[in-house]
Design an enzyme around this catalytic site. Structure first.
Site, PDB file in Angstrom:
ATOM      1  N   ARG A 160       0.844  -1.183   0.000  1.00  0.00           N
ATOM      2  CA  ARG A 160       0.000   0.000   0.000  1.00  0.00           C
ATOM      3  C   ARG A 160       0.887   1.243   0.000  1.00  0.00           C
ATOM      4  O   ARG A 160       1.894   1.298   0.717  1.00  0.00           O
ATOM      5  CB  ARG A 160      -0.939   0.034   1.225  1.00  0.00           C
ATOM      6  CG  ARG A 160      -2.137  -0.915   1.114  1.00  0.00           C
ATOM      7  CD  ARG A 160      -3.120  -0.490   0.007  1.00  0.00           C
ATOM      8  NE  ARG A 160      -4.260  -1.387  -0.123  1.00  0.00           N
ATOM      9  CZ  ARG A 160      -4.349  -2.406  -0.967  1.00  0.00           C
ATOM     10  NH1 ARG A 160      -3.334  -2.699  -1.777  1.00  0.00           N
ATOM     11  NH2 ARG A 160      -5.446  -3.137  -1.031  1.00  0.00           N
ATOM     12  N   GLU A 215      -3.614   7.420  -4.093  1.00  0.00           N
ATOM     13  CA  GLU A 215      -4.084   6.940  -5.411  1.00  0.00           C
ATOM     14  C   GLU A 215      -5.559   7.337  -5.569  1.00  0.00           C
ATOM     15  O   GLU A 215      -6.304   7.299  -4.594  1.00  0.00           O
ATOM     16  CB  GLU A 215      -3.983   5.403  -5.472  1.00  0.00           C
ATOM     17  CG  GLU A 215      -2.559   4.897  -5.467  1.00  0.00           C
ATOM     18  CD  GLU A 215      -2.516   3.363  -5.391  1.00  0.00           C
ATOM     19  OE1 GLU A 215      -3.568   2.711  -5.559  1.00  0.00           O
ATOM     20  OE2 GLU A 215      -1.432   2.831  -5.138  1.00  0.00           O
ATOM     21  N   HIS A 237      -0.449   0.206  -9.534  1.00  0.00           N
ATOM     22  CA  HIS A 237      -1.154  -0.698  -8.621  1.00  0.00           C
ATOM     23  C   HIS A 237      -1.756  -1.875  -9.393  1.00  0.00           C
ATOM     24  O   HIS A 237      -2.954  -2.153  -9.327  1.00  0.00           O
ATOM     25  CB  HIS A 237      -2.236   0.065  -7.841  1.00  0.00           C
ATOM     26  CG  HIS A 237      -2.767  -0.680  -6.660  1.00  0.00           C
ATOM     27  ND1 HIS A 237      -3.309  -0.051  -5.550  1.00  0.00           N
ATOM     28  CD2 HIS A 237      -2.851  -2.008  -6.390  1.00  0.00           C
ATOM     29  CE1 HIS A 237      -3.704  -0.958  -4.676  1.00  0.00           C
ATOM     30  NE2 HIS A 237      -3.435  -2.163  -5.174  1.00  0.00           N
TER      31      HIS A 237
HETATM   32  N1  LIG Z   1      -0.233  -4.197  -5.276  1.00  0.00           N
HETATM   33  C1  LIG Z   1      -1.201  -5.076  -5.321  1.00  0.00           C
HETATM   34  O1  LIG Z   1      -1.807  -5.279  -6.355  1.00  0.00           O
HETATM   35  C2  LIG Z   1      -1.552  -5.862  -4.105  1.00  0.00           C
HETATM   36  C3  LIG Z   1      -1.338  -5.363  -2.855  1.00  0.00           C
HETATM   37  N2  LIG Z   1      -1.643  -6.112  -1.747  1.00  0.00           N
HETATM   38  C4  LIG Z   1      -1.365  -5.520  -0.435  1.00  0.00           C
HETATM   39  O2  LIG Z   1      -0.401  -6.349   0.207  1.00  0.00           O
HETATM   40  C5  LIG Z   1      -0.829  -6.615   1.531  1.00  0.00           C
HETATM   41  C6  LIG Z   1      -0.335  -7.977   1.951  1.00  0.00           C
HETATM   42  O3  LIG Z   1      -1.049  -8.963   1.239  1.00  0.00           O
HETATM   43  P1  LIG Z   1      -1.164 -10.446   1.799  1.00  0.00           P
HETATM   44  O4  LIG Z   1       0.177 -11.025   1.980  1.00  0.00           O
HETATM   45  O5  LIG Z   1      -2.124 -11.152   0.939  1.00  0.00           O
HETATM   46  O6  LIG Z   1      -1.797 -10.161   3.221  1.00  0.00           O
HETATM   47  P2  LIG Z   1      -1.659 -11.064   4.523  1.00  0.00           P
HETATM   48  O7  LIG Z   1      -2.638 -10.510   5.492  1.00  0.00           O
HETATM   49  O8  LIG Z   1      -1.721 -12.484   4.166  1.00  0.00           O
HETATM   50  O9  LIG Z   1      -0.170 -10.761   5.044  1.00  0.00           O
HETATM   51  C7  LIG Z   1       0.220  -9.559   5.611  1.00  0.00           C
HETATM   52  C8  LIG Z   1       1.241  -9.870   6.687  1.00  0.00           C
HETATM   53  O10 LIG Z   1       1.777  -8.635   7.170  1.00  0.00           O
HETATM   54  C9  LIG Z   1       2.019  -8.818   8.556  1.00  0.00           C
HETATM   55  N3  LIG Z   1       2.164  -7.543   9.242  1.00  0.00           N
HETATM   56  C10 LIG Z   1       1.203  -6.738   9.736  1.00  0.00           C
HETATM   57  N4  LIG Z   1       1.766  -5.660  10.323  1.00  0.00           N
HETATM   58  C11 LIG Z   1       3.103  -5.796  10.199  1.00  0.00           C
HETATM   59  C12 LIG Z   1       4.206  -5.001  10.594  1.00  0.00           C
HETATM   60  N5  LIG Z   1       4.056  -3.843  11.254  1.00  0.00           N
HETATM   61  N6  LIG Z   1       5.460  -5.440  10.290  1.00  0.00           N
HETATM   62  C13 LIG Z   1       5.641  -6.610   9.618  1.00  0.00           C
HETATM   63  N7  LIG Z   1       4.623  -7.412   9.235  1.00  0.00           N
HETATM   64  C14 LIG Z   1       3.368  -6.993   9.518  1.00  0.00           C
HETATM   65  C15 LIG Z   1       0.819  -9.623   9.032  1.00  0.00           C
HETATM   66  O11 LIG Z   1       1.076 -10.265  10.261  1.00  0.00           O
HETATM   67  C16 LIG Z   1       0.615 -10.591   7.884  1.00  0.00           C
HETATM   68  O12 LIG Z   1       1.292 -11.814   8.098  1.00  0.00           O
HETATM   69  C17 LIG Z   1      -2.368  -6.503   1.488  1.00  0.00           C
HETATM   70  O13 LIG Z   1      -2.872  -6.105   2.730  1.00  0.00           O
HETATM   71  C18 LIG Z   1      -2.599  -5.456   0.460  1.00  0.00           C
HETATM   72  O14 LIG Z   1      -2.645  -4.190   1.080  1.00  0.00           O
HETATM   73  C19 LIG Z   1      -2.096  -7.391  -1.859  1.00  0.00           C
HETATM   74  C20 LIG Z   1      -2.328  -7.936  -3.072  1.00  0.00           C
HETATM   75  C21 LIG Z   1      -2.153  -7.185  -4.302  1.00  0.00           C
HETATM   76  O1  LIG Z   2      -5.819  -7.279  -3.422  1.00  0.00           O
HETATM   77  C1  LIG Z   2      -5.402  -6.156  -3.125  1.00  0.00           C
HETATM   78  O2  LIG Z   2      -5.277  -5.767  -1.960  1.00  0.00           O
HETATM   79  C2  LIG Z   2      -5.021  -5.208  -4.212  1.00  0.00           C
HETATM   80  O3  LIG Z   2      -4.340  -4.255  -3.988  1.00  0.00           O
HETATM   81  C3  LIG Z   2      -5.487  -5.549  -5.576  1.00  0.00           C
HETATM   82  O4  LIG Z   2      -4.618  -6.241  -6.350  1.00  0.00           O
HETATM   83  C4  LIG Z   2      -5.879  -4.331  -6.324  1.00  0.00           C
HETATM   84  O5  LIG Z   2      -7.199  -4.277  -6.208  1.00  0.00           O
HETATM   85  P1  LIG Z   2      -8.177  -3.415  -7.141  1.00  0.00           P
HETATM   86  O6  LIG Z   2      -7.825  -1.998  -6.917  1.00  0.00           O
HETATM   87  O7  LIG Z   2      -8.037  -3.904  -8.507  1.00  0.00           O
HETATM   88  O8  LIG Z   2      -9.465  -3.734  -6.553  1.00  0.00           O
END
Ligand SMILES: NC(=O)C1=CN([C@@H]2O[C@H](COP(=O)(O)OP(=O)(O)OC[C@H]3O[C@@H](n4cnc5c(N)ncnc54)[C@H](O)[C@@H]3O)[C@@H](O)[C@H]2O)C=CC1
Ligand SMILES: O=C(O)C(=O)[C@H](O)COP(=O)(O)O
Length: 374
Positions: A208, A237, A254
């Site tokens: 993020r 964004e 993103h």
């Molecule tokens: N750019 C994109 O398209 C995408 C972005 N994301 C972002 O990436 C993030 C992570 O995705 P996932 O791995 O699926 O989520 P997840 O919830 O499986 O993993 C996030 C991890 O971060 C850890 N965490 C929380 N606070 C922390 C801190 N202060 N220091 C270190 N670790 C900490 C949590 O304990 C958790 O294990 C999502 O929350 C989302 O915001 C996710 C998917 C796509």
């Molecule tokens: O899953 C998330 O968290 C993401 O950041 C997505 O990949 C992006 O989501 P959309 O903006 O396409 O909904």
């Protein structure tokens, strides 16, 4: 049952048509009046779900986001309405891990790095961080993990502190946006942490935008520091700070999670949740809808070896340079951030493809990366 879904949920019509009266909306037009009679509301990260959107709706029973991140949902409000927090945890973890690999290979070429000599510090060892660590293992690249919440919860993996992460050659951020509290991640990279970054390090943010203080980062570049930064996500964004863009080595809109599979898996996960909550049999699955990739098989370039071969393979599936070049050359146009995301071209995950490894001795690494055997 009235089901309202955002137009960016792939295959939502196919999955949800038989469950009720389904209606599509665009996040640009959605408002309280539009969803006032929804029983089920399905969104992605661009729709903010809060009192303003839902106070007029007295009967809503399920709200779900087909994304991993949930910071666009007002959780306290949803709980006050007796609604759960439904998301698609992990739906796009592979997509983000593969985005990071593409960035690593491109930056390795630019910086003349042998990646097996480097260590990647992964911050956030959840779905994305874990998938990334598995792919790094396949490539023989060392990594360490920092995840205090998981460490506190008794996860048995070895974890390091942020001080150790700051010593890694490559730092990749995969935390949720958490504002305040013991595990705050907002401006985790503030001015002082940005000042600690060395010019021979690489920082990747595909979680993020608010996890890095973008103003402080810009100030650091303006002051003459030559930091290596890859950004998929930005503060504020889609109205990002345009001044920052030219300094970023690889800049994208993103889209790290936007593989065909990653997005569609999110829809499928919400379908399964809605079926469970409302007592339907979940008869449909993603494989009913996903198109076959064209071409579906890759022949290895056997004139190459080692990192050059793996880099060519990964970049043949997803080359982040193309996305970055489009982003950098067009982002000054009005509404371009949204436009790029909405019109993002088809990208497939490694697992959708098979590789003919011929006589290549390192074929096991390729299959461990996620590709199928030919
Ligand atoms: N750019 C994109 O398209 C995408 C972005 N994301 C972002 O990436 C993030 C992570 O995705 P996932 O791995 O699926 O989520 P997840 O919830 O499986 O993993 C996030 C991890 O971060 C850890 N965490 C929380 N606070 C922390 C801190 N202060 N220091 C270190 N670790 C900490 C949590 O304990 C958790 O294990 C999502 O929350 C989302 O915001 C996710 C998917 C796509
Ligand atoms: O899953 C998330 O968290 C993401 O950041 C997505 O990949 C992006 O989501 P959309 O903006 O396409 O909904």
């Amino acid at each position: 049952m009235k089901i309202y879904y955002e137009d960016s949920l792939p295959y939502a019509a196919e999955f949800f048509a038989e469950l009720g009266d389904s209606q599509v909306f665009s996040h640009k037009d959605v408002n309280a009046e539009l969803v006032a009679d929804a029983d089920v509301l399905l969104v992605r990260s661009t729709t903010k779900v809060n009192a303003e959107l839902l106070d007029a709706n007295k009967g809503i029973q399920y709200v779900g986001t087909a994304t991993a991140g949930t910071n666009h949902l007002d959780k306290a409000y949803l709980q006050s309405r007796g609604l759960g927090i439904h998301s698609a945890a992990g739906c796009n973890a592979v997509a983000v891990a593969e985005y990071v690999l593409s960035a690593l290979f491109v930056m390795a070429e630019k910086l003349d790095w042998q990646l097996t000599d480097k260590t990647v510090g992964i911050v956030g060892a959840g779905h994305v961080g874990t998938r990334l660590s598995e792919k790094l293992t396949a490539l023989g690249i060392q990594y360490c993990l920092c995840d205090p919440p998981l460490a506190d919860a008794g996860d048995s993996r070895d974890f390091v502190t942020m001080d150790t992460i700051m010593q890694c050659d490559i730092i990749s951020l995969h935390v949720p946006l958490v504002e305040g509290g013991q595990h705050n991640t907002a401006h985790m990279f503030d001015a002082s942490r940005i000042a600690q970054l060395r010019e021979d390090q690489l920082l990747i943010n595909a979680c993020r935008g608010e996890v890095i203080d973008n103003k402080a980062l810009l100030a650091s570049f303006v002051a003459g520091r030559e930091l290596n930064i890859v950004l998929d996500v930005w503060e504020n964004e889609p109205d990002i700070d345009q001044l920052l863009v030219p300094y970023i080595a690889l800049a994208t809109a993103h889209i790290a999670g936007h593989t065909v599979e990653g997005k569609a898996r999110g829809t499928e996960m919400l379908y399964q949740q809605v079926c469970k909550q409302f007592g339907f049999d979940a008869t449909k699955q993603l494989s009913d809808y996903l198109p076959s990739p064209q071409p579906s098989c890759i022949n290895l370039d056997e004139t190459l070896d080692g990192q050059a071969l793996l880099s060519a393979l990964v970049l043949s599936v997803y080359d982040i340079r193309k996305d970055s070049a489009l982003f950098k050359s067009t982002i000054a146009q009005p509404d371009q951030f949204r436009y790029i995301r909405k019109n993002y071209s088809i990208r497939r995950e490694f697992a959708a493809l098979s590789v003919n490894t011929g006589n290549y001795l390192g074929s096991e690494a390729i299959y461990a990366l996620g590709f199928n055997r030919k």
